[in-house]
Design a protein around this motif. Structure first.
Motif, PDB file in Angstrom:
ATOM      1  N   GLU A 147       0.833  -1.203   0.000  1.00 23.97           N
ATOM      2  CA  GLU A 147       0.000   0.000   0.000  1.00 23.97           C
ATOM      3  C   GLU A 147       0.868   1.254   0.000  1.00 23.97           C
ATOM      4  OE1 GLU A 147      -2.135   1.122   3.519  1.00 23.97           O
ATOM      5  OE2 GLU A 147      -3.738   2.070   2.356  1.00 23.97           O
TER       6      GLU A 147
ATOM      7  N   ARG B  59     -10.224   3.987   5.404  1.00 23.09           N
ATOM      8  CA  ARG B  59      -9.971   3.756   6.827  1.00 23.09           C
ATOM      9  C   ARG B  59     -11.042   4.358   7.721  1.00 23.09           C
ATOM     10  NH1 ARG B  59      -5.367   2.938   4.862  1.00 23.09           N
ATOM     11  NH2 ARG B  59      -3.771   1.757   5.972  1.00 23.09           N
TER      12      ARG B  59
ATOM     13  N   HIS C  22       1.661   6.744  -6.859  1.00 19.10           N
ATOM     14  CA  HIS C  22       0.478   7.520  -7.261  1.00 19.10           C
ATOM     15  C   HIS C  22       0.702   9.004  -6.990  1.00 19.10           C
ATOM     16  CE1 HIS C  22      -3.598   8.217  -8.431  1.00 19.10           C
ATOM     17  NE2 HIS C  22      -4.013   8.577  -7.242  1.00 19.10           N
ATOM     18  N   GLN C  23       1.290   9.297  -5.858  1.00 19.57           N
ATOM     19  CA  GLN C  23       1.589  10.678  -5.491  1.00 19.57           C
ATOM     20  C   GLN C  23       2.497  11.326  -6.534  1.00 19.57           C
ATOM     21  OE1 GLN C  23       2.850  10.977  -1.410  1.00 19.57           O
ATOM     22  NE2 GLN C  23       4.206  12.701  -1.828  1.00 19.57           N
TER      23      GLN C  23
ATOM     24  N   LEU D 182      -7.698   9.475  -0.492  1.00 15.15           N
ATOM     25  CA  LEU D 182      -7.781   8.064  -0.898  1.00 15.15           C
ATOM     26  C   LEU D 182      -7.377   7.179   0.280  1.00 15.15           C
ATOM     27  CD1 LEU D 182      -8.040   6.015  -3.352  1.00 15.15           C
ATOM     28  CD2 LEU D 182      -5.590   6.314  -3.653  1.00 15.15           C
ATOM     29  N   TYR D 183      -6.292   7.567   0.927  1.00  8.74           N
ATOM     30  CA  TYR D 183      -5.783   6.817   2.079  1.00  8.74           C
ATOM     31  C   TYR D 183      -6.773   6.853   3.244  1.00  8.74           C
ATOM     32  CZ  TYR D 183      -2.941   5.745   6.193  1.00  8.74           C
ATOM     33  OH  TYR D 183      -2.472   5.222   7.378  1.00  8.74           O
TER      34      TYR D 183
ATOM     35  N   LEU E 297       0.840   4.140  -2.926  1.00 12.10           N
ATOM     36  CA  LEU E 297       0.498   5.531  -2.634  1.00 12.10           C
ATOM     37  C   LEU E 297       1.617   6.473  -3.074  1.00 12.10           C
ATOM     38  CD1 LEU E 297      -1.084   5.144   0.924  1.00 12.10           C
ATOM     39  CD2 LEU E 297      -2.257   6.026  -1.087  1.00 12.10           C
TER      40      LEU E 297
ATOM     41  N   LEU F 167       0.517  12.043  -9.662  1.00 10.35           N
ATOM     42  CA  LEU F 167      -0.336  13.220  -9.498  1.00 10.35           C
ATOM     43  C   LEU F 167       0.493  14.499  -9.621  1.00 10.35           C
ATOM     44  CD1 LEU F 167      -2.757  12.063  -6.639  1.00 10.35           C
ATOM     45  CD2 LEU F 167      -3.255  12.296  -9.074  1.00 10.35           C
TER      46      LEU F 167
ATOM     47  N   ASN G 123      -4.729  12.033  -2.912  1.00  5.75           N
ATOM     48  CA  ASN G 123      -4.056  10.799  -2.483  1.00  5.75           C
ATOM     49  C   ASN G 123      -4.226  10.606  -0.971  1.00  5.75           C
ATOM     50  OD1 ASN G 123      -2.368   8.554  -3.204  1.00  5.75           O
ATOM     51  ND2 ASN G 123      -0.551   9.632  -2.469  1.00  5.75           N
TER      52      ASN G 123
END
Lengths: 235, 235
Positions: free
Chosen positions: A88, B80, A95-96, B75-76, A92, A99, B72
């Motif tokens: 994960e 949760r 992905h960051q 998203l995280y 992330l 972006l 992002n």
């Protein structure tokens, strides 16, 4: 499963970031708008009521899913096709970075559309020149300096370390695109980003990318896309 | 675990989309730059070599993870804290909507910074006026029309249906921000987006949001943020 990619057929544009990933992954896909159904099929899906109608191209149909937003499509494809870490935290982080690249792409586009996407370039030339000057003075060093530093600090062949991710494919596109759009300015700037130039070459040599670049599917840059060669903006 | 949020202390800005989610979720967090360590702690983390240094604020420290890029972070947090669906398809859809909002936020910012973020507003007033005109003529109807249609088609209390997601919190912020920045133009426009106005009210009434909005943590809009009230841009 064969993916369906929906994007404007005549440009590389934002769709190209997805095409590069699909090609590197060797994934089966149809570039729908370039086929017989044309852009009509794409417009129809955007006009859908109910479900998940995309706001804009590119979007990817993957079985029953319709996924929009370039970085979101790459997020989806990344883990499935070995183009992003499995953890994960790794996903992330990649992905960051994507972006951040997307933000840079928007600024690249705005060098020729400073007053918004709905006006023509010809109606805002003066503003485009001012914007481009600022862009090269402040923004290119900031963005590419950041990625150059990452490449340097991570010590591997790729920006996040030893393994290729979709971010590296996108950085290849950024380097080639800037070379096309601003040949003089980029030539002067490049000597300061040897790591990224190296990365660009390494990506271009990967078998699937090499095949893609030599194919008809890789159309030329032109003045309808994100990277446009307007001499007057090239300093 | 207590989250650490890093963002410019004096503005709502992009950080606000994260604050709204943390507050709605009732998650424990520290707004670091507003505390004794100030922005120095934030700058230090951005200057880090190795690891995952963020390109820009906002970023969130969650245990060992440092997560950047507003969408992002959401998203995280989303999965949760019950602010996004649990299914992959649902998460991707909500993330896609948030990325569309992020694009809109960038265009909002560019109404007062059409030539790029490094110039002052005062140095590009003429261009800002032109950009704002185009923005209200073409872009606001396109973006808000899209979300209004979704709200309408989904038939639930929230834009994706019956359950709140972080996208609804962000749309609340968009409505309030536009009302602040462009009071005349927004007043005229609002009658065309009754669903989004309704949504805004519903979000504002949620217990945790209501408490937050009445607290000191919710600072006022001002002319350093994304939403700025420049009368000359308000038609």
């Amino acid at each position: 499963m064969k993916y369906e990619l929906y994007y404007w057929p005549e440009i590389q544009g934002r769709g190209e970031y997805v095409r590069l990933a699909l090609e590197e992954a060797g994934a089966a896909y149809v570039d729908v708008a370039r086929g017989p159904r044309g852009t009509a099929a794409m417009m129809k899906m955007m006009d859908a009521h109910g479900g998940t109608p995309p706001f804009a191209p590119p979007f990817l149909k993957a079985g029953k899913l319709v996924i929009g937003q370039t970085a979101n499509i790459l997020l989806y494809l990344g883990s499935r096709h070995g183009l992003a870490p499995k953890s994960e935290a790794g996903k992330l982080w990649v992905h960051q970075l994507q972006l951040t690249i997307a933000d840079f792409v928007l600024e690249i586009h705005d060098t020729h559309h400073p007053l918004g996407p709905s006006l023509y370039y010809e109606d805002a030339r003066r503003e485009a020149k001012k914007r481009s000057d600022e862009f090269w003075k402040e923004r290119v060093p900031k963005y590419l300096g950041y990625f150059e530093q990452l490449a340097d600090d991570n010590g591997g062949a790729y920006v996040t370390g030893r393994r290729l991710t979709y971010v590296d494919l996108s950085l290849f596109q950024i380097v080639d695109g800037l070379r096309y759009a601003f040949p003089r300015r980029m030539k002067a700037f490049e000597s300061g980003i040897p790591g990224l130039v190296d990365l660009r070459n390494r990506v271009a040599e990967r078998p699937n990318i090499k095949t893609y670049l030599a194919s008809e599917r890789r159309i030329a840059f032109n003045e309808q896309g994100i990277f446009r060669r307007y001499k007057e903006l090239d300093g």
